[in-house]
Design an enzyme around this catalytic site. Sequence first.
Site, mmCIF file in Angstrom:
data_model
loop_
_atom_site.group_PDB
_atom_site.id
_atom_site.type_symbol
_atom_site.label_atom_id
_atom_site.label_comp_id
_atom_site.label_asym_id
_atom_site.label_seq_id
_atom_site.Cartn_x
_atom_site.Cartn_y
_atom_site.Cartn_z
ATOM 1 N N ARG A 1 0.835 -1.215 0.000
ATOM 2 C CA ARG A 1 0.000 0.000 0.000
ATOM 3 C C ARG A 1 0.863 1.256 0.000
ATOM 4 O O ARG A 1 0.492 2.288 -0.562
ATOM 5 C CB ARG A 1 -0.976 -0.001 1.173
ATOM 6 N N GLU B 1 -18.922 4.372 0.165
ATOM 7 C CA GLU B 1 -18.147 3.877 -0.970
ATOM 8 C C GLU B 1 -18.934 3.924 -2.277
ATOM 9 O O GLU B 1 -18.364 4.175 -3.350
ATOM 10 C CB GLU B 1 -17.673 2.444 -0.714
ATOM 11 N N HIS C 1 -5.498 -3.700 1.715
ATOM 12 C CA HIS C 1 -5.897 -4.657 2.751
ATOM 13 C C HIS C 1 -6.622 -5.867 2.169
ATOM 14 O O HIS C 1 -7.569 -6.386 2.748
ATOM 15 C CB HIS C 1 -6.782 -3.974 3.802
#
Lengths: 317, 281
Positions: free
Chosen positions: A13, A61, A112
């Site tokens: 990330r 989202e 993740h």
Amino acid sequence: MKKYTILGNNDTRSGFGEGLIEAGRKNSNVVALCADLTESVKMTAFKKEFPERFFQTGIAEANMIGLAAGMALSGKIPFASSFAAFATGRVYDQIRQAVAYSNTNVKICASHAGLTLGEDGATHQILEDLGLMRMMPNMIVINPCDFNQTKQATLAIAEYEGPVYLRFGRPKVPIFISEDTPFEIGKAIMLNEGKDVTIIATGHLVWEAIVAGEMLAEQGIDAEIINIHTIKPLDNEAILKSVAKTGCVVSCEEHQYNGGLNDAVAQLLARNNPKPMEFIGVDDSFGESGTPDELMVKYGLKADNIVEAVKKAISRK
Amino acid sequence: MATVSELQNIASQVRRDIVRMVNGCASGHPGGSLGCTDLMTALYFDVLDIKPENFTFEGKGEDMFFLSNGHISPVWYSVLSRRGFFPISELATFRKLGTRLQGHPTPHSHLPGVRVASGSLGQGLSVGVGAAQAKKLNGCNHLVYTLHGDGELQEGQIWEAAMYASSNKVDNIISIVDYNKVQIDGTTDQICSLGDLAAKFLAFGWDVMEMNGNDMEEVLRGLAKAKTMTNKGKPVVILMHTLMGYGVDFMQGTNKWHGQAPSNDQTKEALSQLKETLGDY
């Protein structure tokens, strides 16, 4: 077996974060959207340097994907990021209609992913995302293996016009791809040439494949190791060429057996050159809480699992 | 600037197009299309600053329109073609194999005028707000317009976008709700009441106005007023009161014609109530 040196340890990330800020400096149309996970998805530096190009959507989202599509229509290059579970399954329909079907230039950047998220448990450890995204027409699917490759991939997708799913992870993992290794969307990277078996790996499993290759070499087995960072479009040529030489294959990913790289490779071989094939992945199961390493062991995603699978594949030749 | 009677004439022809299109493929959604005809005619023939002959996705230096309730594609397709985005004759291909006029609108079939797919409900406000923010980044002072069904407001994403728009002072967008109070399964009150819709939008930080969407003069006045409310720090919503099926007496005010095509006899009857003003396709 070619020797790979660990150049350092970092999370993929953070490779995304560095790539994003570099892409942002190169092109003022690059914008970033985030749903209340700025530091987790490593957008803090981008936000600081380009506050007017950073959009905080809050925990919403679905709206984030729609906003990104709207911005893309107006010539922006939106990088929309959340945890993989919330950037794919939760917003599948938004991605399907406003991004893939509408062919908008949106980059869905999912952190993740997989078991290595660790302690948060199965709600957050999505193991279906590659399959979900790979099924979507128009969608490019990329799962880089270390910090450097994730950074390269981030820069590459900024240049590519069209929808992309970029998957990366949370834990610090070895860096072994040199900064000057060329990265081309859809182009496999040959990590080790061998003759006895083809090991195909993506994401965090690539390092495990290298470790497995070293273990196999000590036992006199000469493994060819291919890093597939782009799962769609798959580098068919590289895989078929290798399997034609070695006669068997082990495919490795931090994902369900269903839907991801393993399925893609199996389909390719079934249609062109069926050979014994073994899978490293999660067998139709959710994850659970634990440290990333404990989970990789429990679910059979470690180098010694790959070694075992290789022997089985070779025995079936 | 078109006159009111010119716009009314166009609207009559658009309504004929809608009825003939859904009859032609024995499917589609006439109810909401007829109810929104006056608005869509006013937008495309008077209000929107657009370049039909040179359609671009980016819409730089132009107003942008997004249809969130994609099922009312017949009215959009009719208005787009009559405004010159594509040949009027193409309306005959609506919902037929190989057509650019898909059941629900999409840029996938490269139809000029359509920028993003809609059909799965509740997504268009997010897209419109994103486009509006990009307009600001681009230094473009034109507006974004979105149209929504009222039933569609039952989707949660609408309220995510509504909260975001006011929170981020997206004040270059005018969203219009086709407030006909009818959805597929019945009235919105029966299915899942929208409650006090004006109060809801106000509470979400929007400037709210209402208008009658089936009166051309009022539509023009309302849209002009909404425009004066933009660029004042808040997004603007128009609750547009309409009758589903407006213009065809037996289709008016009922959920029956939400997604039902008229038979040949019913089509004949409907067309007898709608003046042919510009020539049928």
